[in-house]
Scaffold this active site. Structure first.
Site, PDB file in Angstrom:
ATOM      1  CE  LYS A  81      49.597  43.770  39.934  1.00  0.00           C
ATOM      2  NZ  LYS A  81      48.316  43.818  40.657  1.00  0.00           N
TER       3      LYS A  81
HETATM    4  O1  G3P Z   1      45.381  41.621  40.285  1.00  0.00           O
HETATM    5  C1  G3P Z   1      44.694  42.332  39.319  1.00  0.00           C
HETATM    6  C2  G3P Z   1      43.275  42.326  39.691  1.00  0.00           C
HETATM    7  O2  G3P Z   1      43.150  42.949  40.906  1.00  0.00           O
HETATM    8  C3  G3P Z   1      42.302  42.941  38.758  1.00  0.00           C
HETATM    9  O3  G3P Z   1      41.077  42.433  39.120  1.00  0.00           O
HETATM   10  O4  G3P Z   1      38.665  42.343  39.301  1.00  0.00           O
HETATM   11  O5  G3P Z   1      39.793  44.540  38.910  1.00  0.00           O
HETATM   12  O6  G3P Z   1      39.679  42.843  37.096  1.00  0.00           O
HETATM   13  P1  G3P Z   1      39.725  43.076  38.568  1.00  0.00           P
END
Ligand code: G3P
Length: 212
Positions: A81
């Site tokens: 990533k």
């Molecule tokens: O895969 C990316 C994701 O984990 C981000 O999620 O909820 O932190 O915006 P969030």
């Protein structure tokens, strides 16, 4: 649509391993686990036979590439990533030429997604929830990226990320995202409907009246 689980928690992954096609992690999710990163990633690779995203921390092309070269040998299923920056896209080009798969993360515009595709990214991760949080249209971004990629037959897969609820999951599918990476809690809710529960309860009650 492929379904990934968005967590670094091995208990959650173990429970959902029968269902999911892959796993995404990020530094915030890994930090919650209070365990060494490489140890967690290696364990996840034993649980799910599909793409497992492991994120680099460096911000320079050289450091990203160096980190990726140490992470990729952990398992054939590792996907690196890389944050969506110019330096990151240089790293993606280098890693792609070496046969190392990448997932370009923190994508918030279709132009960014096109840059990632031009550099040969395996996956691109638009963060729909974080766009919605700012009053934007996260799913609109998925639709734009889909159009751009279809115009030119880019092979990069659209991985809908930052999924916050089951409507996001459904919209990602309706728009033709290749993958949705979904937190454990949202995955569990995708099985549920109150009318299903009510229907089961009624069937069982009516069954009591069937002569045995
Ligand atoms: O895969 C990316 C994701 O984990 C981000 O999620 O909820 O932190 O915006 P969030």
């Amino acid at each position: 649509m492929k379904l990934f689980i968005d967590t670094a928690n091995v208990s959650e992954i173990r429970e959902m391993a029968w269902l999911v096609d892959g796993v995404t992690t990020n530094p915030s999710l890994v930090a919650k686990e209070k365990r060494p990163f490489r140890e967690i990633i290696a364990e996840i690779c034993e649980l799910v036979d599909g793409p497992i995203s492991a994120e680099v921390i460096g911000l320079e092309t050289d450091t990203m590439v160096a980190e990726a070269r140490t992470l990729a040998p952990i398992h054939d299923n590792i996907v690196i990533k890389i944050p969506m920056t110019e330096a990151g896209m240089k790293a993606v080009k280098i890693l792609t030429s070496e046969g190392i798969r990448t997932n370009v993360t923190l994508v918030f515009s279709a132009n960014q997604a096109m840059m990632a595709a031009k550099c040969g990214a395996t996956f691109v991760s638009p963060f729909v929830g974080r766009i919605d949080d700012m009053g934007g249209d996260g799913m609109g971004l998925i639709a734009e990226i889909k159009d751009c990629y279809q115009n030119y037959c880019f092979a990069t897969e659209i991985l809908a990320a930052s999924i916050r609820h089951t409507r996001h999951l459904l919209d990602a599918a309706l728009l033709g995202a290749d993958v949705a990476t979904v937190p454990y809690g949202v995955l569990k809710k995708a099985f549920d409907h109150p009318l299903t529960d009510l229907g089961i309860a009624r069937f069982l009650k009516d069954w009591e009246g069937v002569p045995r």
